[in-house]
Structure formats: C-alpha cells, structure tokens
Motif scaffolding. Structure first.
Motif, PDB file in Angstrom:
ATOM      1  N   LEU A   1       0.873  -1.180   0.000  1.00  0.00           N
ATOM      2  CA  LEU A   1       0.000   0.000   0.000  1.00  0.00           C
ATOM      3  C   LEU A   1       0.907   1.227   0.000  1.00  0.00           C
ATOM      4  CD1 LEU A   1      -2.967   0.905   0.046  1.00  0.00           C
ATOM      5  CD2 LEU A   1      -2.828   0.957   2.530  1.00  0.00           C
ATOM      6  N   ILE A   2       0.873   1.968  -1.099  1.00  0.00           N
ATOM      7  CA  ILE A   2       1.791   3.079  -1.320  1.00  0.00           C
ATOM      8  C   ILE A   2       1.003   4.389  -1.375  1.00  0.00           C
ATOM      9  CG2 ILE A   2       3.538   4.017  -2.887  1.00  0.00           C
ATOM     10  CD1 ILE A   2       3.672   1.037  -4.039  1.00  0.00           C
ATOM     11  N   TYR A   3       1.433   5.358  -0.568  1.00  0.00           N
ATOM     12  CA  TYR A   3       0.807   6.685  -0.552  1.00  0.00           C
ATOM     13  C   TYR A   3       1.819   7.678  -1.100  1.00  0.00           C
ATOM     14  CZ  TYR A   3      -1.049  11.106   1.162  1.00  0.00           C
ATOM     15  OH  TYR A   3      -1.507  12.403   1.243  1.00  0.00           O
ATOM     16  N   ILE A   4       1.435   8.406  -2.167  1.00  0.00           N
ATOM     17  CA  ILE A   4       2.324   9.373  -2.807  1.00  0.00           C
ATOM     18  C   ILE A   4       1.643  10.737  -2.857  1.00  0.00           C
ATOM     19  CG2 ILE A   4       3.624   9.920  -4.901  1.00  0.00           C
ATOM     20  CD1 ILE A   4       3.414   6.920  -5.648  1.00  0.00           C
ATOM     21  N   PRO A   5       2.083  11.684  -2.007  1.00  0.00           N
ATOM     22  CA  PRO A   5       1.572  13.055  -2.128  1.00  0.00           C
ATOM     23  C   PRO A   5       2.407  13.827  -3.156  1.00  0.00           C
ATOM     24  CG  PRO A   5       2.947  12.869  -0.181  1.00  0.00           C
ATOM     25  CD  PRO A   5       2.926  11.514  -0.838  1.00  0.00           C
ATOM     26  N   PHE A   6       1.804  14.822  -3.768  1.00  0.00           N
ATOM     27  CA  PHE A   6       2.503  15.634  -4.765  1.00  0.00           C
ATOM     28  C   PHE A   6       2.683  17.055  -4.242  1.00  0.00           C
ATOM     29  CE2 PHE A   6       0.428  12.242  -7.137  1.00  0.00           C
ATOM     30  CZ  PHE A   6       1.498  11.743  -7.860  1.00  0.00           C
ATOM     31  N   THR A   7       3.707  17.738  -4.726  1.00  0.00           N
ATOM     32  CA  THR A   7       3.983  19.111  -4.303  1.00  0.00           C
ATOM     33  C   THR A   7       3.033  20.097  -4.963  1.00  0.00           C
ATOM     34  OG1 THR A   7       5.656  19.322  -6.036  1.00  0.00           O
ATOM     35  CG2 THR A   7       6.425  18.688  -3.839  1.00  0.00           C
TER      36      THR A   7
ATOM     37  N   GLN B   1      -7.844  14.022 -12.820  1.00  0.00           N
ATOM     38  CA  GLN B   1      -7.644  15.411 -13.249  1.00  0.00           C
ATOM     39  C   GLN B   1      -7.042  16.321 -12.192  1.00  0.00           C
ATOM     40  OE1 GLN B   1      -8.314  16.845 -16.487  1.00  0.00           O
ATOM     41  NE2 GLN B   1      -8.040  14.666 -16.793  1.00  0.00           N
ATOM     42  N   ASN B   2      -7.490  16.243 -10.972  1.00  0.00           N
ATOM     43  CA  ASN B   2      -7.027  17.140  -9.902  1.00  0.00           C
ATOM     44  C   ASN B   2      -6.447  16.317  -8.767  1.00  0.00           C
ATOM     45  OD1 ASN B   2      -7.712  19.831 -10.866  1.00  0.00           O
ATOM     46  ND2 ASN B   2      -9.824  19.090 -10.788  1.00  0.00           N
ATOM     47  N   VAL B   3      -5.306  15.727  -9.016  1.00  0.00           N
ATOM     48  CA  VAL B   3      -4.714  14.781  -8.077  1.00  0.00           C
ATOM     49  C   VAL B   3      -3.697  15.486  -7.181  1.00  0.00           C
ATOM     50  CG1 VAL B   3      -3.442  12.609  -7.878  1.00  0.00           C
ATOM     51  CG2 VAL B   3      -5.058  12.929  -9.765  1.00  0.00           C
ATOM     52  N   ARG B   4      -3.975  15.460  -5.882  1.00  0.00           N
ATOM     53  CA  ARG B   4      -3.024  15.985  -4.893  1.00  0.00           C
ATOM     54  C   ARG B   4      -2.216  14.853  -4.279  1.00  0.00           C
ATOM     55  NH1 ARG B   4      -7.681  18.136  -4.420  1.00  0.00           N
ATOM     56  NH2 ARG B   4      -8.344  16.960  -2.582  1.00  0.00           N
ATOM     57  N   SER B   5      -2.813  13.651  -4.274  1.00  0.00           N
ATOM     58  CA  SER B   5      -2.108  12.466  -3.780  1.00  0.00           C
ATOM     59  C   SER B   5      -2.665  11.232  -4.488  1.00  0.00           C
ATOM     60  CB  SER B   5      -2.265  12.318  -2.261  1.00  0.00           C
ATOM     61  OG  SER B   5      -3.612  12.019  -1.932  1.00  0.00           O
ATOM     62  N   LEU B   6      -1.831  10.204  -4.546  1.00  0.00           N
ATOM     63  CA  LEU B   6      -2.214   8.946  -5.181  1.00  0.00           C
ATOM     64  C   LEU B   6      -1.884   7.815  -4.221  1.00  0.00           C
ATOM     65  CD1 LEU B   6      -3.148   7.535  -7.868  1.00  0.00           C
ATOM     66  CD2 LEU B   6      -0.719   7.310  -8.397  1.00  0.00           C
ATOM     67  N   THR B   7      -2.860   6.942  -3.993  1.00  0.00           N
ATOM     68  CA  THR B   7      -2.622   5.737  -3.202  1.00  0.00           C
ATOM     69  C   THR B   7      -2.686   4.562  -4.162  1.00  0.00           C
ATOM     70  OG1 THR B   7      -3.597   6.750  -1.241  1.00  0.00           O
ATOM     71  CG2 THR B   7      -3.392   4.344  -1.247  1.00  0.00           C
ATOM     72  N   ILE B   8      -1.652   3.747  -4.124  1.00  0.00           N
ATOM     73  CA  ILE B   8      -1.552   2.574  -4.999  1.00  0.00           C
ATOM     74  C   ILE B   8      -1.624   1.338  -4.113  1.00  0.00           C
ATOM     75  CG2 ILE B   8      -0.111   1.340  -6.661  1.00  0.00           C
ATOM     76  CD1 ILE B   8       1.285   4.089  -7.209  1.00  0.00           C
ATOM     77  N   PHE B   9      -2.653   0.524  -4.319  1.00  0.00           N
ATOM     78  CA  PHE B   9      -2.816  -0.709  -3.560  1.00  0.00           C
ATOM     79  C   PHE B   9      -2.523  -1.885  -4.493  1.00  0.00           C
ATOM     80  CE2 PHE B   9      -6.008  -3.962  -1.836  1.00  0.00           C
ATOM     81  CZ  PHE B   9      -5.104  -4.494  -0.933  1.00  0.00           C
ATOM     82  N   ILE B  10      -1.404  -2.537  -4.241  1.00  0.00           N
ATOM     83  CA  ILE B  10      -1.056  -3.739  -5.004  1.00  0.00           C
ATOM     84  C   ILE B  10      -1.657  -4.903  -4.227  1.00  0.00           C
ATOM     85  CG2 ILE B  10       0.810  -5.198  -5.875  1.00  0.00           C
ATOM     86  CD1 ILE B  10       2.488  -2.606  -6.173  1.00  0.00           C
ATOM     87  N   GLU B  11      -2.732  -5.463  -4.799  1.00  0.00           N
ATOM     88  CA  GLU B  11      -3.532  -6.462  -4.086  1.00  0.00           C
ATOM     89  C   GLU B  11      -2.926  -7.857  -4.163  1.00  0.00           C
ATOM     90  OE1 GLU B  11      -8.249  -6.705  -3.410  1.00  0.00           O
ATOM     91  OE2 GLU B  11      -7.628  -6.766  -5.500  1.00  0.00           O
ATOM     92  N   ASP B  12      -2.392  -8.211  -5.330  1.00  0.00           N
ATOM     93  CA  ASP B  12      -1.813  -9.546  -5.483  1.00  0.00           C
ATOM     94  C   ASP B  12      -0.767  -9.525  -6.598  1.00  0.00           C
ATOM     95  OD1 ASP B  12      -3.370  -9.427  -7.792  1.00  0.00           O
ATOM     96  OD2 ASP B  12      -4.872 -10.824  -7.073  1.00  0.00           O
ATOM     97  N   ASN B  13      -0.140 -10.672  -6.798  1.00  0.00           N
ATOM     98  CA  ASN B  13       0.862 -10.760  -7.856  1.00  0.00           C
ATOM     99  C   ASN B  13       0.495 -11.855  -8.847  1.00  0.00           C
ATOM    100  OD1 ASN B  13       1.806 -13.225  -6.692  1.00  0.00           O
ATOM    101  ND2 ASN B  13       3.112 -12.077  -5.307  1.00  0.00           N
TER     102      ASN B  13
END
Length: 176
Positions: A61-67, A131-143
C-alpha cells in the motif's frame, strides 16, 4: 490505437517524479532492504538489481503526495514475470488509508497487469478520473503467481501539472 496517436498523447506527458513530496511518501508492508525508492527514484529504478519488495505477504500500500496538483495520464509498473503485481487499485486524494480500510473505498481505477505491462508497457488511465490529483494511493492487491512476495522493479507516473494562477502576482486594474 496506432503508435502514431499514442506517441502524440504521450508527447505532452512528463515523468512526475520531480513533483512527488518525498517527506510524505509511505509504503506499507515494504521489505526495508528493498524499499519503495528502489522502484521510483531516478537511477535506482534503472538498476535491474534493485526493486521494491513486499514483506509479510504479497500486498503493498503506497501513498504518494505531490507538491502541486497534477493530472495523471498513465503509469508504468515493471516487474518480474512471477512476482510482478497483477491487481493494482488506484485511489486519488485519499489520505490515511491502511490495509484494514482500503476495501471501504471504491478505487478510482483498477488495473490488471498483463505480461506486456510488466515489461514496461504504459497503462493509459481513465484520464477524467485523474484530473485534480493531490495524492495517489496505490494498492497492489496480489501478484501474478500468488506467491508471498511481490516485486516492483520500476514505477513511473506520467502526466502533467495543473496550471494554477498565482493570485498574489495579479495587479488590480485601476478605473479611469
């Protein structure tokens, strides 16, 4: 889609690496010997020997905020054939998500990665949802193989910044 039209779409897109707010990045369930930066930071992600690896199970579970506010166009997720991610859910502008509540929210998009995607083929996203992304959460559920470890060799976020007007820089027009 022809290669001519897909390259036209990508022409205005940039690698959003320079717009990541590194002080706020979180990656839950990463193996500390194989952290998130291995897959994302310039130089690290080009090194075949470095990767992001899950720790206790296959999920990440990856949380990426943007400047600044961005428009996300596509994502590249490169990984090995067996341990590469398969189901990836993307969430925009959702903070404080954990494994316990990630299923409480509908994803902005759900990706199922193919072997071609894992070799570095960009995945074009549903652009209207990013369109208006301040942060992105990426959930890698399986492989791909269902094994306990997921590996990501490279991750590239492609898009553009949203042009905003600096209101302090505007001058009042005097009435004559």
């Amino acid at each position: 889609m022809s290669t001519e039209s897909s390259s036209a779409i990508l022409r205005n897109q940039v690698d959003l690496l320079d717009f990541i707010d590194w002080t706020g990045v979180e990656c839950l369930n990463q193996n500390t010997s194989h952290p998130f930066t291995n897959a994302v930071k310039q130089g690290y992600r080009e090194d075949e020997g470095l990767n992001l690896e899950s720790d206790a199970d296959e999920q990440l579970l990856i949380y990426i905020p943007f400047t600044q506010v961005i428009k996300l166009h596509s994502i590249v997720i490169k990984g090995p054939e067996e341990e590469g991610p398969q189901t990836v859910k993307l969430y925009t502008n959702k903070e404080h998500m954990g494994f316990s509540n990630v299923s409480d929210f509908p994803p902005s998009d759900t990706l199922v990665l193919s072997p071609e995607n894992l070799k570095g083929k960009p995945i074009i996203l549903k652009y209207v949802k990013f369109q208006n992304v301040r942060s992105l959460t990426i959930f890698i559920e399986d492989n791909q193989s269902g094994s306990d470890i997921t590996k990501v060799q490279k991750m590239i976020l492609q898009g553009t910044t949203v042009e905003t007007t600096d209101m302090k820089g505007l001058k009042k027009i005097e009435d004559h």
